[in-house]
Structure formats: C-alpha cells, structure tokens
Design a protein around this motif. Structure first.
Motif, short mmCIF file in Angstrom:
data_model
loop_
_atom_site.label_atom_id
_atom_site.label_comp_id
_atom_site.label_asym_id
_atom_site.label_seq_id
_atom_site.Cartn_x
_atom_site.Cartn_y
_atom_site.Cartn_z
N ILE A 284 0.86 -1.34 -0.06
CA ILE A 284 0.02 -0.02 0.00
C ILE A 284 0.94 1.11 -0.07
O ILE A 284 1.86 1.24 0.76
CB ILE A 284 -0.94 -0.11 1.04
CG1 ILE A 284 -1.46 -1.19 1.34
CG2 ILE A 284 -1.95 1.19 1.24
CD1 ILE A 284 -2.24 -1.35 2.74
N MET A 285 0.65 2.15 -0.69
CA MET A 285 1.22 3.55 -1.03
C MET A 285 0.64 4.53 0.07
O MET A 285 -0.59 4.60 0.02
CB MET A 285 1.43 4.03 -2.29
CG MET A 285 2.32 3.14 -3.35
SD MET A 285 3.90 3.23 -2.70
CE MET A 285 4.67 4.94 -2.46
N ALA A 286 1.42 5.34 0.76
CA ALA A 286 0.89 6.29 1.75
C ALA A 286 1.65 7.55 1.75
O ALA A 286 3.08 7.21 1.59
CB ALA A 286 0.69 5.62 3.05
N ASP A 287 1.20 8.49 2.24
CA ASP A 287 1.73 9.93 2.58
C ASP A 287 2.51 9.85 3.86
O ASP A 287 3.26 10.24 4.14
CB ASP A 287 1.14 10.95 2.11
CG ASP A 287 0.64 11.15 0.84
OD1 ASP A 287 1.50 10.95 -0.17
OD2 ASP A 287 -0.49 11.78 0.52
N ALA A 288 1.76 9.03 4.61
CA ALA A 288 2.01 9.00 6.17
C ALA A 288 1.64 7.76 6.84
O ALA A 288 0.49 7.02 6.35
CB ALA A 288 1.31 10.37 7.06
N VAL A 289 2.51 6.98 7.67
CA VAL A 289 2.10 5.90 8.36
C VAL A 289 2.03 6.14 9.73
O VAL A 289 3.04 6.66 10.40
CB VAL A 289 2.98 4.77 7.94
CG1 VAL A 289 2.73 3.29 8.76
CG2 VAL A 289 3.00 4.32 6.63
N LEU A 290 0.86 5.89 10.51
CA LEU A 290 0.70 6.04 12.04
C LEU A 290 0.77 4.80 12.63
O LEU A 290 0.09 4.03 12.34
CB LEU A 290 -0.65 6.66 12.38
CG LEU A 290 -1.18 7.04 13.72
CD1 LEU A 290 -0.26 7.85 14.31
CD2 LEU A 290 -2.62 7.53 13.80
N PHE A 291 1.71 4.93 13.61
CA PHE A 291 1.68 3.46 14.45
C PHE A 291 0.82 3.93 15.82
O PHE A 291 1.03 4.85 16.48
CB PHE A 291 3.13 3.47 15.05
CG PHE A 291 4.14 2.99 14.03
CD1 PHE A 291 3.72 1.99 13.05
CD2 PHE A 291 5.37 3.60 13.82
CE1 PHE A 291 4.57 1.71 12.09
CE2 PHE A 291 6.21 3.35 12.65
CZ PHE A 291 5.76 2.24 11.75
N ALA A 292 -0.29 3.29 15.80
CA ALA A 292 -1.05 3.39 17.03
C ALA A 292 -1.07 2.18 17.81
O ALA A 292 -2.10 1.38 18.21
CB ALA A 292 -2.34 3.85 16.63
N THR A 293 0.03 1.54 18.09
CA THR A 293 0.15 0.33 18.92
C THR A 293 0.53 0.12 20.43
O THR A 293 0.96 -0.73 20.73
CB THR A 293 1.51 -0.43 18.07
OG1 THR A 293 2.64 0.55 18.01
CG2 THR A 293 0.83 -0.60 16.70
N GLY A 294 0.05 1.17 20.90
CA GLY A 294 0.23 1.21 22.47
C GLY A 294 1.17 2.30 22.97
O GLY A 294 1.86 2.96 22.16
N ARG A 295 1.29 2.36 23.99
CA ARG A 295 1.95 3.29 24.91
C ARG A 295 2.59 2.64 25.99
O ARG A 295 2.18 1.73 26.63
CB ARG A 295 1.01 4.64 25.56
CG ARG A 295 0.32 5.32 24.39
CD ARG A 295 -0.67 6.42 24.94
NE ARG A 295 0.08 7.59 25.78
CZ ARG A 295 0.60 8.74 24.92
NH1 ARG A 295 0.48 8.73 23.80
NH2 ARG A 295 1.25 9.49 25.68
N ALA A 296 3.54 3.26 26.52
CA ALA A 296 4.55 2.86 27.82
C ALA A 296 4.73 3.70 28.79
O ALA A 296 5.06 5.06 28.44
CB ALA A 296 6.02 2.36 27.40
#
Length: 495
Positions: A284-296
C-alpha cells in the motif's frame, strides 16, 4: 528519618515539617499531577514543588509541558480535530436539509492546525496560572528520584538542583511506542499526527485501539484515503464485541479501508511516498504511516531502581490501592501506573492521593462504572460491564437489551448509518450492569447514564423514567423487550 505516612489504612493529617524543603514534590505536571498538587495545598500542604519538562507539542524524553499528554497532544487537540473532521460529512448531509453548497468545499488543514496550537498554548498558560495561584512552586526541567525523600531537578541550562521532600508523587504519564519493524523511523505516532505541517492524502494506520480508530475517522473526514490495519478480527479489543462490530461497520461505511487480522512487516521510502508491506504480502502506498500500537509508562529516566521503587514488566510503577509505591514516602498516579489510563481517572487518583496523604482521610480510587468514549465518527461510549464481562462474572442469567435504529437526521440526509444502544442487566437483581452506545452524541448521553449506574439503578427504574422526545437518548428508557438471555457458563465467541 521519621515521617507521617499511611499505615494499615490510617493516615495522619498533614503538618508542616521544617526538616524538609517541601511537604510534597510532584514529578510530572499533567492532569493528574496538577490536580494532586493543587488539592494537596487545599488539604494543608504548605510547601509543594513540581517539575515538568519544557513545552513542545511533540513529546520526547526531554520535552513535555505543563498540561501533559491530554491537554497538549492527546484528548484536547484530538477532539478539536474530530470536530474539524465532522464538518465534511455534515456539509454533505446539509444538502438534503435545503442548504445549497458549492460542489467543491475546500478544507484548510493549516488553519485548523494554527487554531489547535493556539488553544493548547492557551491551556498551557492556564495550567501554569492555576499552579501559581495554588502556591505550587514550578520548576522547568527534568526531575528524578535520588532518595526516599530527595529529588533532583536538571534545569534547562544543565544546572542540577536537589531538594528534600516529605512525600514524592510521580505522575509522568506515558509515551507512544513504535513497533520494531524495518523502516519504523518513517512512521509517526499520535504526537506528530497532531502537528503535521501538511495534511496527508493517503494514510496507513497500524493499530485497533482508541487512537487508531479516532485518527482513521479524523483523516477520512478531512478527505484522505485511509487504510486501517489491526491484528484481531475487530477493532477495539476489550470493548463489547457487538459494539466493536458496529464501529467496524461504521468505519467501512465512511469509506475507510479496514484490514482485519493484518499487521505491517516493512516500510520503504520511495519517490512517491512510503511503500507499506503487510504480513500478507500486500503493498500500500501512503503519504503517512501512523503507529497506534500502544503506549509505555514514562519511568526510564526516573532512577527508580536505585531507590527501590518496583516497576512491572512493562515499566509501570507498582502501587497499592492507595497509590503508594514499595517505598512508603513515594507515590504514583495516572498512566505511569498503567491501571486505567484515562485522564478523568488520573484526576480521581490525584484527588484521592491528596485526601489520603494530606487530608487525613485514607481514600481508595473506585474503578467501577467509569464511563469512557472513543471519539471515532460517530463515537462509541460505554459504562460498566460489557456483555462478555457480565457473562464471565455472572452467577445467574444475564438479560441483554438492544436497540438499533436510523437516527431522525439520517432519515432526511439518506446516510445509511444506524445508532446502536445496549443495556446489560443482571437477571436476578434487575440491576443494570452496563450500557453502551455507538452513534451521534453517545458520550454526552452515556455520561448521564453513568450516574444512574453509579447509584445502582435497576432496569425497572430505567423503564419508569420518562424519555425526552424526539431524542436518541430516550431509547435507553424505552427498551422493553429482552433481545437475548445468556445463562451462566454459556460459551462465548472470542473476536
């Protein structure tokens, strides 16, 4: 060194102890820390100090700001963006209500970004003034614990200040994490997502929690192509399965490409953007990739090991039911403890810490019937137990009441998006154990329902309440027929 503390459920009212520079020193000026420091002064703490990292919209190990994640790079700016994104679909619907609009309605991301930044700067100033008015001494810099009753603050110029304190409260919150995949440096977290200079036209989001579905709604509402990838069959793991399915259906109905049981394996920079490879071999082509995979939890630089404060396997500070750590003079609240990571919960914990330590009234946070919301479009809001949780805890039958309907507004606009409501009731006692809603104004409605559940309301009391007509909220007091009854021990599906 002698000190008053909570012992076996008893606390002594605070008195000024001249042996210490401060009665209380708080590390972290987010919502919980600010509340705890202010309330501590109201309960009698005479000398309260606090330190916080310098302000910046994007956090790091050395950047933060008074107000914390919620105010500066979380709940508040996100909700502003949700409002902004909601206008796009609303303008589409407006045509059916007689509004003649030009075919092309432009969205100016930079204008919204400027307004968002102005608002968080304003709130940052308000929080600082609240601290000053409460008599809290604020230090700008990085704080760490160097002893059971000693803190060190490294100021912006590198100068180190050391202070003794009767009590230490850690309220440093948490920070977004990145998955360990090739090219992860090309992705962004929610911090950067709220401060992008340009609005991306195409986005890939990895994650199925609050942040993932909220940003999917935001960017889609602003016109972007959105691909949402998550590991499970449905988003929002831990929520009521039926409501998760409703959210997934709504996301797809709004034009979001949902990729269930999918994760990302690699990001590659190209001349045309970021090439995203999934674990299924899809590109998939994208202008932006967001990681919303948790917080520490933010504990790495606090020097806790040297002092003897125990942390768990994810880095969260271990506390007892009064928010006290394994060192009696050191306490912790909010996301850094990884209990229930919500701003209002941190506020509750901060208030009760102050009452316990300085008010002479030992007080435990109550985590039952806490309402919360996911601000996707339309939003999901819940309070109490999900159907799955109720069945797991049940000793008898569980009655489930549901209502699914097309909101009046949608009957005119033609939007095919149903509102879904649900009540979970104990068959033996008639007590309402949980309520959930996905649809417009859900958080505003569930906040009121939460009061009823906190008071132990029964289904009969819901039924005897007169509804407001015409409104969506009245459905909660007109659901008369049981949709299904689940007997204790019946197998459940695991989505």
């Amino acid at each position: 060194m002698a000190r008053k503390m909570l012992i076996d459920g008893e606390a002594n009212k605070a008195t000024n102890d001249e042996r210490y520079d401060f009665d209380l020193f708080v590390i972290g000026a987010g919502s919980g820390g600010v509340r705890a420091s202010r309330f501590s002064t109201q309960f009698g703490a005479k000398k309260v100090g606090m330190c916080e990292l310098p302000f910046h919209p994007v956090s790091s190990e050395v950047l933060g700001g008074v107000g914390g994640t919620c105010v500066l790079r979380g709940c508040v700016p996100k909700k502003i963006c949700v409002y902004g994104a909601s206008f796009g679909p609303e303008l589409e619907d407006a045509r059916s209500f007689g509004w003649e609009l030009n075919e092309n309605v432009d969205f100016n991301w930079k204008k919204l970004l400027q307004k968002k930044t102005e608002e968080i700067v304003r709130l940052n100033g308000i929080y600082k003034r609240m601290l000053a008015n409460a008599g809290v001494k604020l230090f700008e810099g990085e704080g760490k614990v160097v002893g059971p009753n000693e803190v060190e603050v490294t100021q912006l110029d590198g100068t180190k200040l050391s202070y003794s304190t009767k009590h230490i409260l850690i309220a440093t919150g948490s920070r977004a994490q990145r998955p360990p995949i090739p090219g992860q440096e090309l992705g962004i977290t929610s911090d950067e997502a709220l401060s992008l200079e340009e609005l991306p036209k195409s986005v890939v989001i990895l994650g199925g929690g609050y942040i993932a579905v909220e940003f999917a709604s935001i960017w889609r509402g602003m016109g972007a192509t959105v691909n949402l990838c998550f590991r499970k069959e449905l988003p929002l793991r831990g929520f009521d399965d039926e409501m998760r399915a409703v959210v997934a259906r709504n996301l797809e109905g709004r034009g979001i490409h949902v990729h269930a049981q999918t994760t990302l394996s690699e990001l590659v920079k190209t001349d045309n953007g970021i090439k995203v490879r999934t674990d299924h071999g899809e590109e998939i082509m994208a202008d932006a990739v967001l990681f919303a995979t948790g917080r520490a939890p933010n504990t790495k630089r606090l020097n806790l090991d040297a002092v003897g404060v125990e942390i768990d396997e994810v880095g969260a500070i271990k506390v007892d039911e009064y928010s006290r750590t394994t060192i009696p003079s050191i306490w912790a609240i909010g996301d850094v403890t990884n209990r229930m990571n919500l701003t209002p919960v941190a506020l509750m914990e901060g208030s009760l810490f102050a009452k316990t330590v300085f008010g002479g009234e030992p007080s435990k946070p109550d985590y039952n019937n806490i309402p919360y919301a996911v601000f996707c479009i339309p939003p999901l809001s819940v309070v109490g137990l999900s159907e799955e949780q109720a069945v797991e805890q049940a000793k008898g039958d569980i009655h489930v009441y549901t209502s699914s309907f097309n909101p009046m507004k949608n009957t005119i606009s033609g939007r095919q998006e149903k509102t879904v409501m649900k009540l979970v009731v104990d068959g033996a006692t008639d007590k309402v154990l949980g309520a959930s809603m996905c649809g417009p104004d859900a958080p505003e409605i569930i906040q009121g329902i939460a009061v009823a559940l906190k008071c132990g309301a029964t289904k009969a009391q819901f039924d005897s309440t007169v509804g407001i007509h015409p409104s969506a909220a009245e459905e909660f007091v007109t659901m008369r027929s049981v949709t299904r009854t689940i007997s204790c021990g019946k197998p459940r599906t695991n989505l």
